[in-house]
Write a protein that holds these residues in place. Structure first.
Motif, PDB file in Angstrom:
ATOM      1  N   HIS A 188       0.834  -1.205   0.000  1.00 57.43           N
ATOM      2  CA  HIS A 188       0.000   0.000   0.000  1.00 57.43           C
ATOM      3  C   HIS A 188       0.868   1.255   0.000  1.00 57.43           C
ATOM      4  O   HIS A 188       0.638   2.188  -0.794  1.00 57.43           O
ATOM      5  N   THR A 189       1.878   1.306   0.858  1.00 55.56           N
ATOM      6  CA  THR A 189       2.711   2.494   0.977  1.00 55.56           C
ATOM      7  C   THR A 189       3.518   2.734  -0.292  1.00 55.56           C
ATOM      8  O   THR A 189       3.634   3.870  -0.770  1.00 55.56           O
ATOM      9  N   VAL A 190       4.082   1.669  -0.839  1.00 60.04           N
ATOM     10  CA  VAL A 190       4.872   1.809  -2.062  1.00 60.04           C
ATOM     11  C   VAL A 190       4.014   2.305  -3.213  1.00 60.04           C
ATOM     12  O   VAL A 190       4.377   3.242  -3.941  1.00 60.04           O
ATOM     13  N   MET A 191       2.852   1.706  -3.405  1.00 64.63           N
ATOM     14  CA  MET A 191       2.043   2.035  -4.568  1.00 64.63           C
ATOM     15  C   MET A 191       1.329   3.378  -4.427  1.00 64.63           C
ATOM     16  O   MET A 191       1.046   4.044  -5.424  1.00 64.63           O
ATOM     17  N   GLN A 192       1.081   3.805  -3.181  1.00 62.51           N
ATOM     18  CA  GLN A 192       0.402   5.079  -2.978  1.00 62.51           C
ATOM     19  C   GLN A 192       1.355   6.264  -2.946  1.00 62.51           C
ATOM     20  O   GLN A 192       1.039   7.339  -3.463  1.00 62.51           O
ATOM     21  N   GLU A 193       2.533   6.093  -2.340  1.00 60.94           N
ATOM     22  CA  GLU A 193       3.388   7.247  -2.065  1.00 60.94           C
ATOM     23  C   GLU A 193       4.788   7.173  -2.664  1.00 60.94           C
ATOM     24  O   GLU A 193       5.517   8.149  -2.606  1.00 60.94           O
ATOM     25  N   ARG A 194       5.193   6.064  -3.224  1.00 60.24           N
ATOM     26  CA  ARG A 194       6.502   5.936  -3.859  1.00 60.24           C
ATOM     27  C   ARG A 194       7.642   6.454  -2.972  1.00 60.24           C
ATOM     28  O   ARG A 194       8.269   7.471  -3.265  1.00 60.24           O
ATOM     29  N   PRO A 195       7.910   5.801  -1.859  1.00 60.55           N
ATOM     30  CA  PRO A 195       9.026   6.242  -1.012  1.00 60.55           C
ATOM     31  C   PRO A 195      10.344   6.238  -1.780  1.00 60.55           C
ATOM     32  O   PRO A 195      10.528   5.445  -2.718  1.00 60.55           O
ATOM     33  N   ALA A 196      11.234   7.112  -1.385  1.00 59.40           N
ATOM     34  CA  ALA A 196      12.526   7.215  -2.071  1.00 59.40           C
ATOM     35  C   ALA A 196      13.303   5.914  -1.989  1.00 59.40           C
ATOM     36  O   ALA A 196      13.961   5.510  -2.953  1.00 59.40           O
ATOM     37  N   THR A 197      13.240   5.274  -0.839  1.00 66.01           N
ATOM     38  CA  THR A 197      13.955   4.013  -0.637  1.00 66.01           C
ATOM     39  C   THR A 197      13.079   3.039   0.134  1.00 66.01           C
ATOM     40  O   THR A 197      12.146   3.433   0.829  1.00 66.01           O
ATOM     41  N   VAL A 198      13.408   1.774  -0.004  1.00 66.00           N
ATOM     42  CA  VAL A 198      12.830   0.713   0.803  1.00 66.00           C
ATOM     43  C   VAL A 198      13.980  -0.022   1.463  1.00 66.00           C
ATOM     44  O   VAL A 198      14.992  -0.329   0.802  1.00 66.00           O
ATOM     45  N   MET A 199      13.865  -0.288   2.740  1.00 60.95           N
ATOM     46  CA  MET A 199      14.941  -0.945   3.472  1.00 60.95           C
ATOM     47  C   MET A 199      14.684  -2.445   3.556  1.00 60.95           C
ATOM     48  O   MET A 199      13.646  -2.888   4.039  1.00 60.95           O
ATOM     49  N   ALA A 200      15.671  -3.230   3.086  1.00 59.59           N
ATOM     50  CA  ALA A 200      15.593  -4.688   3.176  1.00 59.59           C
ATOM     51  C   ALA A 200      16.038  -5.129   4.562  1.00 59.59           C
ATOM     52  O   ALA A 200      17.032  -4.637   5.098  1.00 59.59           O
ATOM     53  N   ALA A 201      15.296  -6.079   5.134  1.00 60.96           N
ATOM     54  CA  ALA A 201      15.489  -6.478   6.527  1.00 60.96           C
ATOM     55  C   ALA A 201      16.685  -7.407   6.704  1.00 60.96           C
ATOM     56  O   ALA A 201      17.238  -7.950   5.743  1.00 60.96           O
ATOM     57  N   ARG A 222       9.694  -4.615  -7.229  1.00 59.99           N
ATOM     58  CA  ARG A 222       9.866  -3.854  -8.469  1.00 59.99           C
ATOM     59  C   ARG A 222       8.887  -4.305  -9.550  1.00 59.99           C
ATOM     60  O   ARG A 222       8.243  -3.477 -10.208  1.00 59.99           O
ATOM     61  N   GLY A 223       8.768  -5.621  -9.736  1.00 59.93           N
ATOM     62  CA  GLY A 223       7.947  -6.116 -10.823  1.00 59.93           C
ATOM     63  C   GLY A 223       6.458  -5.896 -10.616  1.00 59.93           C
ATOM     64  O   GLY A 223       5.776  -5.330 -11.473  1.00 59.93           O
ATOM     65  N   GLU A 224       5.929  -6.321  -9.458  1.00 60.88           N
ATOM     66  CA  GLU A 224       4.494  -6.213  -9.215  1.00 60.88           C
ATOM     67  C   GLU A 224       4.074  -4.828  -8.741  1.00 60.88           C
ATOM     68  O   GLU A 224       3.046  -4.301  -9.163  1.00 60.88           O
ATOM     69  N   TRP A 225       4.853  -4.246  -7.849  1.00 62.45           N
ATOM     70  CA  TRP A 225       4.458  -2.965  -7.260  1.00 62.45           C
ATOM     71  C   TRP A 225       5.017  -1.762  -8.005  1.00 62.45           C
ATOM     72  O   TRP A 225       4.642  -0.624  -7.721  1.00 62.45           O
ATOM     73  N   GLY A 226       5.927  -1.999  -8.929  1.00 61.47           N
ATOM     74  CA  GLY A 226       6.452  -0.908  -9.741  1.00 61.47           C
ATOM     75  C   GLY A 226       7.405   0.021  -9.017  1.00 61.47           C
ATOM     76  O   GLY A 226       7.611   1.169  -9.441  1.00 61.47           O
ATOM     77  N   PHE A 227       8.040  -0.433  -7.958  1.00 59.46           N
ATOM     78  CA  PHE A 227       8.966   0.420  -7.215  1.00 59.46           C
ATOM     79  C   PHE A 227      10.193   0.708  -8.068  1.00 59.46           C
ATOM     80  O   PHE A 227      10.832  -0.206  -8.601  1.00 59.46           O
ATOM     81  N   ASP A 228      10.560   1.986  -8.193  1.00 61.72           N
ATOM     82  CA  ASP A 228      11.721   2.355  -8.996  1.00 61.72           C
ATOM     83  C   ASP A 228      12.771   3.121  -8.196  1.00 61.72           C
ATOM     84  O   ASP A 228      13.685   3.724  -8.772  1.00 61.72           O
ATOM     85  N   GLY A 229      12.639   3.097  -6.877  1.00 57.05           N
ATOM     86  CA  GLY A 229      13.618   3.773  -6.035  1.00 57.05           C
ATOM     87  C   GLY A 229      14.762   2.857  -5.651  1.00 57.05           C
ATOM     88  O   GLY A 229      14.990   1.811  -6.263  1.00 57.05           O
ATOM     89  N   VAL A 230      15.479   3.238  -4.627  1.00 56.10           N
ATOM     90  CA  VAL A 230      16.661   2.506  -4.165  1.00 56.10           C
ATOM     91  C   VAL A 230      16.273   1.556  -3.044  1.00 56.10           C
ATOM     92  O   VAL A 230      15.543   1.933  -2.124  1.00 56.10           O
ATOM     93  N   VAL A 231      16.758   0.328  -3.126  1.00 52.35           N
ATOM     94  CA  VAL A 231      16.653  -0.603  -2.005  1.00 52.35           C
ATOM     95  C   VAL A 231      17.940  -0.490  -1.207  1.00 52.35           C
ATOM     96  O   VAL A 231      19.035  -0.719  -1.732  1.00 52.35           O
ATOM     97  N   VAL A 232      17.805  -0.120   0.060  1.00 54.15           N
ATOM     98  CA  VAL A 232      18.947   0.012   0.950  1.00 54.15           C
ATOM     99  C   VAL A 232      18.857  -1.078   2.009  1.00 54.15           C
ATOM    100  O   VAL A 232      17.756  -1.462   2.427  1.00 54.15           O
ATOM    101  N   SER A 233      19.999  -1.585   2.416  1.00 54.48           N
ATOM    102  CA  SER A 233      19.984  -2.631   3.439  1.00 54.48           C
ATOM    103  C   SER A 233      19.804  -2.030   4.819  1.00 54.48           C
ATOM    104  O   SER A 233      20.155  -0.870   5.059  1.00 54.48           O
TER     105      SER A 233
END
Length: 825
Positions: A188-201, A222-233
């Motif tokens: 929901h958060t990714v598709m609604q607001e496109r955060p700059a980054t997503v943190m991998a756990a 990336r594929g289903e939700w269309g996230f195009d930002g940076v994944v940070v650990s």
């Protein structure tokens, strides 16, 4: 830099050397990406945190204490109980302004993981046990922060629900639970607001570390939700960039040292790392620097800290939950609830938390506040010194009490009209890095409550804690206020609530069980190698409501100082036949201004797959003056009625009847209507259906008709998964691996040596001052560390290569024969 076009980014990428590209995929230090002045690339500063900006002073590294002062807002547990997305967005905007003023380009938050278990040590940093609340409030937080030009970092993807062995434990989750619960708030958060980054756990998800999980990061995110930002650990979660980069983790934080860069260059030269994967990650990092590096580093506007403090106080009151409020038995004010406090009534304020409050979480989100309001100071100012008495009741430093302290508390209670006892969980009881062993309050706090109630039946118990606690004295006290962790202005907010200047605006976003033993997770294994999500969909109220288990307070519960009438409800099916709209009139029928939360739950009358008794599918918070009314409309889209079908790997809306329940909590239904829907394959983000697959067992009694007597067994869970459970002892029986936690080696001499070393290094790294609360729990926190974390904890003194050598040495010293080796005769 400023935002660049794709062509400009491609041109810049072409100017970089391989060494510069490799450097950009890891931190230059604990908080910044590398700067490359040769081509005009500035460093990008990241910083904690979700309820207040934590920027360590220069040279302080990863210190949690030696930081610049910042507004400490209420933690996510408090904001979650507000059920107020607009308010959370305001807090996000304030956080963004303060981050920008400190030159921080990306703020690490929000945390939208679910509270799977009430003993989670980091629950204070998460919004709810329900993904709808977590997703909506998380999206509001991101919207607020990013509206100021600062990026957000949505965390921690995914199934990061335990602090025990969190750095390497394998979360084993069935497909439906993963899709319907643990990924939903992120989606929901990714598709609604496109955060700059997503943190991998840190943790593994079904056998693969999240930073190396290409299904999670590439296929889904990336594929289903269309996230195009940076994944940070998460900090230290990346072990091998040659593996994590192709999987979709772009940026490894913090810095891993020059040796690791050289390793990655060799992997690139040998073909072990594809150039396309490296270039893709660097392209996204360049875009991030261009979008967010400029405003935060050059536009440091002054911040109105006084206004932010007022916002923090308002947010704390909005998240304060009035759990119980009854007249005092045989009291002089017959029929009148104890709260708000009667005008002129003398008050005994009892409990050291009233003077030295617990107002924020412990761990990486620790904030050095700009100021702190205490309940004792605020209440004394509100009522006058002559009307307020104080007794500490317990020692704040070691959580003990004594006969003398209890006697002083009893005397203060007897000599006052009302006693307010402030108890809760000290920092040593709940912290990032270790889960709680139980739900009990400290014994000294329990004894204090019993002592005060015996001395004065007109007792209000105030809780300061980040997650549910057991309340064995609940029946003996007329009023209980859950203040949670209210931030630096929490004392003023709590005083305002108690005297009636502010309303207790909160509703529980989590269930308060009667005891931990009644919670299904209490009977499930947690480590050493795996944590089994045997309960599947039955998380929080989904379990308690399904089995009819009594609870102390249900999900969604919260009382008010005024009264509301809900009338004229209607339910209409949407034109698409796959959605619905519920409307009702909400009126404030009392004499005070107040707010109410309309909660909408959906019950599937008959389903091919098992489903919980009911699930929250919509909510709205309404604030009204006395006599005011408002028509509330809540739309339920097709996802509100759908489930994830593991056989089709897609969302499915099954045709049939659904009950739509309007409620004040999961146990307090006000109105219910029934509708019939035509059904449809909801599919993925584009509406496409999934791929047909083998049928999934649906007749497992533990899931079709759960009961507290039967529980969720390993056999039932295996049938649900469709495959055997992975071993719970590591990759090879008896061998220490990169994912072995130090706590699982403490019985060996080498394990004890490592524990002492890591504790010393960890305390040095986080900059804990003498006697800080973190020192008291450092041994337990360090015990969760595994070998993968050694470079981070040692500030790269122990490199990745040296860690591997150390691991082999530890196994040899422990007499363990490694695969492919022969034991010497």
């Amino acid at each position: 830099m400023t935002a660049m076009t794709s062509a400009e980014i491609a041109a810049l990428l072409g100017q970089l050397t391989d060494a510069e590209k490799v450097a950009l995929t890891a931190g230059a230090d604990a908080w910044s990406t590398p700067a490359i002045p040769r081509v005009g690339i500035p460093a990008l500063r990241l910083g904690d945190g979700p309820h207040g900006v934590r920027k360590p002073h220069d040279g302080a590294g990863m210190s949690m204490f030696d930081s610049h002062p910042a507004t400490c807002f209420p933690t996510a547990v408090t904001l979650g109980s507000s059920w107020d997305a607009a308010l959370v967005q305001e807090v996000g905007e304030a956080l963004g302004r303060e981050a920008a003023s400190h030159g921080i380009a990306v703020l690490l938050g929000p945390g939208v993981n679910l509270k799977r278990t009430p003993v989670g040590g980091r629950n204070f940093e998460y919004f709810s046990e329900d993904p709808l609340i977590a997703g909506r409030l998380g999206a509001a937080w991101v919207r607020g922060v990013q509206g100021t030009g600062v990026g957000a970092s949505l965390k921690h993807l995914a199934a990061n629900n335990t602090e025990q062995r969190r750095y390497g434990v394998n979360a084993v989750v069935d497909e439906r639970a993963l899709r319907e619960l643990y990924l939903t708030s992120f989606e929901h958060t990714v598709m609604q607001e496109r955060p700059a980054t997503v943190m991998a756990a840190y943790n593994q998800l079904n056998g693969e570390h999240c930073t190396e999980n290409s299904w999670l990061l590439r296929d889904v995110l990336r594929g289903e939700w269309g996230f195009d930002g940076v994944v940070v650990s998460d900090w230290g979660a990346v072990w091998d960039r040659a593996v994590s980069l192709p999987a979709g983790n772009d940026l490894a934080m913090p810095g891993l040292g020059r040796d690791d860069d050289e390793y990655l260059l060799r992997a690139l030269a040998s073909g072990a790392l594809a150039r396309a994967d490296l270039d893709a990650a660097v392209t996204r990092i360049l875009d991030l620097v261009g979008r967010y590096g400029g405003p935060a580093t050059r536009d440091r506007k002054p911040v109105d800290l006084a206004a932010h403090h007022r916002l923090a106080r308002r947010a704390a009151a909005a998240g304060t939950v009035l759990l119980k409020n009854e007249p005092v038995a045989n009291g002089s004010a017959a029929g009148r609830a104890l709260l708000p406090l009667a005008a002129g009534a003398s008050v005994a304020v009892i409990g050291a938390f009233a003077q030295e409050p617990r107002f924020q979480g412990a761990g990486s989100s620790h904030v050095v506040p700009t100021r702190v309001e205490t309940l004792l100071e605020a209440l004394t100012e509100a009522r006058g010194a002559a009307q307020v008495r104080y007794a500490s009741g317990y020692d704040r430093t070691d959580n003990t009490t004594s006969a003398a302290l209890l006697a002083q508390a009893a005397e203060a209670a007897r000599s006052s009209a009302v006693a307010i006892v402030v108890v809760g969980l000290p920092e040593t009881f709940e912290t990032e890095g270790v889960d709680r062993p139980h739900l009990r309050l400290p014994e000294s706090h329990e004894r204090l409550v019993a002592t005060v109630v015996a001395a004065n039946p007109a007792t209000v118990v105030v809780l300061q804690n980040g997650s549910p606690v057991e309340l064995p004295w609940l029946d003996s006290v007329p009023a209980v206020v859950e203040a949670y962790l209210g931030g630096q202005a929490g004392g003023g907010a709590l005083s305002a609530v108690l005297v009636g200047e502010a309303e207790p605006g909160g509703r529980l976003a989590e269930t308060f069980p009667v005891s931990y033993a009644t919670h299904p997770v209490s009977a499930m294994p947690n480590g050493p190698a795996t944590v089994e999500y045997r309960e599947s969909l039955y998380v929080g109220y989904r379990y308690f409501d399904a089995v009819g288990e009594p609870v102390a307070f249900p999900f969604g519960h919260g009382l008010s100082y005024t009264s509301f009438a809900w009338t004229d409800a209607s339910l209409v099916v949407g034109a698409d036949g796959a959605s619905a709209v519920i409307e009702l009139l909400v009126a404030n029928t009392g004499e005070r201004a107040g707010s109410d939360v309309v909660q909408v739950y959906v019950h599937d009358v008959e389903s091919a797959l098992f489903r919980p008794e009911q699930e929250l599918r919509g909510f709205a918070k309404v604030s009204l003056m006395p006599g005011e009314s408002e028509r509330v409309s809540i739309t339920l889209d097709s996802r509100a009625f759908s489930y994830w079908d593991p056989a089709k790997h897609s969302w499915v809306l099954e045709p049939g009847r659904f009950d739509v329940r309007v409620a004040r909590s999961s146990r307090d239904m006000v109105w219910s209507g029934s509708i019939g829907l035509a059904g449809a394959g909801a599919g993925g983000p584009d509406g496409a259906g999934g791929v047909e697959g083998a049928s999934v067992p649906t007749g497992i009694p533990a899931y079709r008709s759960p009961s507290r007597e039967r529980g969720f067994t390993a056999g039932d869970f295996e049938r649900l998964l469709g495959h055997p459970l992975p071993p719970n002892t590591g990759a090879w029986p008896g061998q220490y691996t990169l994912d072995t936690a130090v706590r699982d080696m403490r019985h060996t001499p080498v394990g004890r040596i490592l524990a002492r070393y890591l504790k010393r290094e960890a305390i040095k790294t986080i900059g804990a001052p003498e006697g800080a609360p973190v020192d008291a729990v450092a041994a337990d926190v360090v015990a969760q560390l595994n070998f993968r974390m050694f470079p981070t904890v040692s500030d790269a003194t122990v490199s990745r290569r040296r860690t591997e050598q150390l691991l082999r040495l530890v196994n040899l010293l422990s007499g363990i024969r490694l695969p492919g080796t022969r034991r010497r005769s």
